[in-house]
Design a protein around this motif. Structure first.
Motif, short mmCIF file in Angstrom:
data_model
loop_
_atom_site.label_atom_id
_atom_site.label_comp_id
_atom_site.label_asym_id
_atom_site.label_seq_id
_atom_site.Cartn_x
_atom_site.Cartn_y
_atom_site.Cartn_z
N ILE A 6 0.80 -1.24 0.00
CA ILE A 6 0.13 0.15 -0.14
C ILE A 6 0.97 1.27 -0.22
O ILE A 6 0.46 2.27 -0.61
CB ILE A 6 -1.10 0.00 1.16
CG1 ILE A 6 -1.92 -1.29 1.27
CG2 ILE A 6 -1.82 1.34 1.38
CD1 ILE A 6 -2.79 -1.13 -0.03
N SER A 7 1.80 1.22 0.65
CA SER A 7 2.99 2.52 0.63
C SER A 7 3.51 2.70 -0.67
O SER A 7 3.70 4.03 -0.99
CB SER A 7 3.90 2.34 1.91
OG SER A 7 4.77 1.20 1.56
N LYS A 8 3.82 1.65 -1.34
CA LYS A 8 4.20 1.84 -2.83
C LYS A 8 3.40 2.27 -3.71
O LYS A 8 3.57 2.42 -4.70
CB LYS A 8 4.82 0.53 -3.14
CG LYS A 8 6.24 0.58 -2.39
CD LYS A 8 7.10 -0.94 -2.96
CE LYS A 8 8.20 -1.22 -2.07
NZ LYS A 8 8.95 -2.25 -2.45
N LEU A 9 1.88 1.90 -3.57
CA LEU A 9 0.75 2.48 -4.21
C LEU A 9 0.84 3.81 -4.91
O LEU A 9 0.75 4.07 -6.06
CB LEU A 9 -0.35 1.95 -3.88
CG LEU A 9 -1.43 2.02 -4.62
CD1 LEU A 9 -1.47 0.75 -5.60
CD2 LEU A 9 -3.04 1.82 -3.99
N GLY A 10 1.12 4.77 -4.00
CA GLY A 10 1.12 6.18 -4.47
C GLY A 10 2.26 6.34 -5.41
O GLY A 10 2.07 6.88 -6.39
N CYS A 30 -5.84 -5.62 -3.62
CA CYS A 30 -6.68 -6.74 -3.01
C CYS A 30 -6.05 -7.83 -2.38
O CYS A 30 -6.54 -8.33 -1.54
CB CYS A 30 -7.98 -7.19 -4.02
SG CYS A 30 -8.94 -6.01 -4.61
N LEU A 31 -4.95 -8.22 -3.13
CA LEU A 31 -4.02 -9.25 -2.82
C LEU A 31 -3.16 -9.00 -1.56
O LEU A 31 -2.78 -9.75 -0.91
CB LEU A 31 -3.20 -9.59 -3.89
CG LEU A 31 -3.97 -10.38 -5.24
CD1 LEU A 31 -3.20 -10.66 -6.02
CD2 LEU A 31 -4.53 -11.39 -4.63
N VAL A 32 -2.89 -7.70 -1.23
CA VAL A 32 -1.91 -7.38 -0.35
C VAL A 32 -2.43 -7.43 0.98
O VAL A 32 -1.87 -7.88 2.08
CB VAL A 32 -1.32 -6.06 -0.78
CG1 VAL A 32 -0.40 -5.51 0.51
CG2 VAL A 32 -0.59 -5.81 -1.78
N GLU A 33 -3.52 -6.97 1.10
CA GLU A 33 -4.09 -6.60 2.67
C GLU A 33 -5.33 -7.36 2.89
O GLU A 33 -6.51 -6.98 2.72
CB GLU A 33 -4.33 -5.07 2.92
CG GLU A 33 -3.40 -4.12 2.94
CD GLU A 33 -2.36 -4.37 4.09
OE1 GLU A 33 -2.51 -4.92 5.28
OE2 GLU A 33 -0.92 -4.14 4.00
N GLN A 34 -5.22 -8.79 3.33
CA GLN A 34 -6.36 -9.52 3.51
C GLN A 34 -6.35 -9.82 4.66
O GLN A 34 -7.06 -11.13 5.17
CB GLN A 34 -6.44 -10.65 2.34
CG GLN A 34 -6.88 -10.19 1.14
CD GLN A 34 -7.52 -11.39 0.20
OE1 GLN A 34 -7.52 -12.49 0.50
NE2 GLN A 34 -8.19 -11.01 -0.98
N ASP A 35 -5.79 -9.30 5.67
CA ASP A 35 -5.44 -9.76 6.85
C ASP A 35 -6.86 -9.74 7.85
O ASP A 35 -7.32 -10.37 8.77
CB ASP A 35 -4.56 -8.95 7.71
CG ASP A 35 -2.98 -9.26 7.39
OD1 ASP A 35 -2.89 -10.44 6.91
OD2 ASP A 35 -2.21 -8.43 7.54
N GLY A 41 -12.39 -14.19 10.73
CA GLY A 41 -12.60 -15.79 10.67
C GLY A 41 -13.16 -16.17 9.41
O GLY A 41 -13.64 -17.05 9.28
N LEU A 42 -12.75 -15.42 8.36
CA LEU A 42 -13.38 -15.50 7.06
C LEU A 42 -12.04 -16.46 6.16
O LEU A 42 -11.23 -16.02 6.48
CB LEU A 42 -13.98 -14.34 6.39
CG LEU A 42 -15.11 -13.47 7.02
CD1 LEU A 42 -15.10 -12.21 6.42
CD2 LEU A 42 -16.31 -14.33 7.05
N PRO A 43 -12.64 -17.20 5.26
CA PRO A 43 -11.54 -17.83 4.56
C PRO A 43 -11.17 -16.79 3.42
O PRO A 43 -11.67 -15.60 3.25
CB PRO A 43 -12.44 -18.70 3.59
CG PRO A 43 -13.85 -18.40 3.76
CD PRO A 43 -14.06 -17.62 4.81
N ARG A 44 -9.82 -17.12 2.99
CA ARG A 44 -9.39 -16.31 1.91
C ARG A 44 -10.27 -16.20 0.53
O ARG A 44 -10.38 -15.01 0.12
CB ARG A 44 -7.87 -16.66 1.51
CG ARG A 44 -7.29 -15.98 0.63
CD ARG A 44 -5.86 -16.70 0.12
NE ARG A 44 -4.97 -15.65 -0.32
CZ ARG A 44 -3.82 -14.94 0.26
NH1 ARG A 44 -3.85 -15.28 1.33
NH2 ARG A 44 -3.23 -14.30 -0.41
#
Length: 134
Positions: A6-10, A30-35, A41-44
């Protein structure tokens, strides 16, 4: 190649004009931050399993059995193949464990047989009383 954070997105947004609009990728966010999915408690992948994918598409009012959908049939077949592979692997592991135990037992018996067949004291040592078994 690592995905941009996200920091490099700019930085990636500022390069849109240089390489043209076709090089801009929006799915990396969408792929970077899915924590948050894991924290809740949701699946990937929300379509991997659950009541919407594992259940029937519809139900009859009179509680008749509904037909299995094509996706559910594929999923059942895939899980059946996984179960067969797991059972086969467990059988192979059990066979390997038993075979190893048998080989180890045979080695110990062979070692014991070799030790028993080695030369034994004879003559004056046998008669002197140190090793007398009569």
């Amino acid at each position: 190649m690592a995905l941009p954070t996200i920091s490099k997105l700019g930085f990636e947004l500022s390069r849109i004009g240089q390489n043209g609009p076709r090089s801009f990728v929006t799915s990396c966010c969408c792929l970077v931050e899915q924590d948050w999915r894991y924290k809740n408690g949701l699946p990937r992948n929300p379509n991997a399993y659950g009541p919407l994918t594992d259940g029937r598409d519809f139900t009859f009012v009179d509680q008749r059995v509904t037909p299995i959908g094509a996706g559910q049939l594929k999923r059942l077949e895939k899980h059946r193949i996984y179960a067969e592979k797991i059972l086969q692997t467990v059988k192979e592991m059990n066979f390997a464990i038993k075979r190893r135990a048998n080989l180890q037992k045979q080695r110990e018996e062979k070692q014991k047989e070799i030790l028993e067949s080695k030369l034994k004291p004879k003559g004056h040592l046998l008669l002197s009383g140190h090793i007398r078994k009569m």
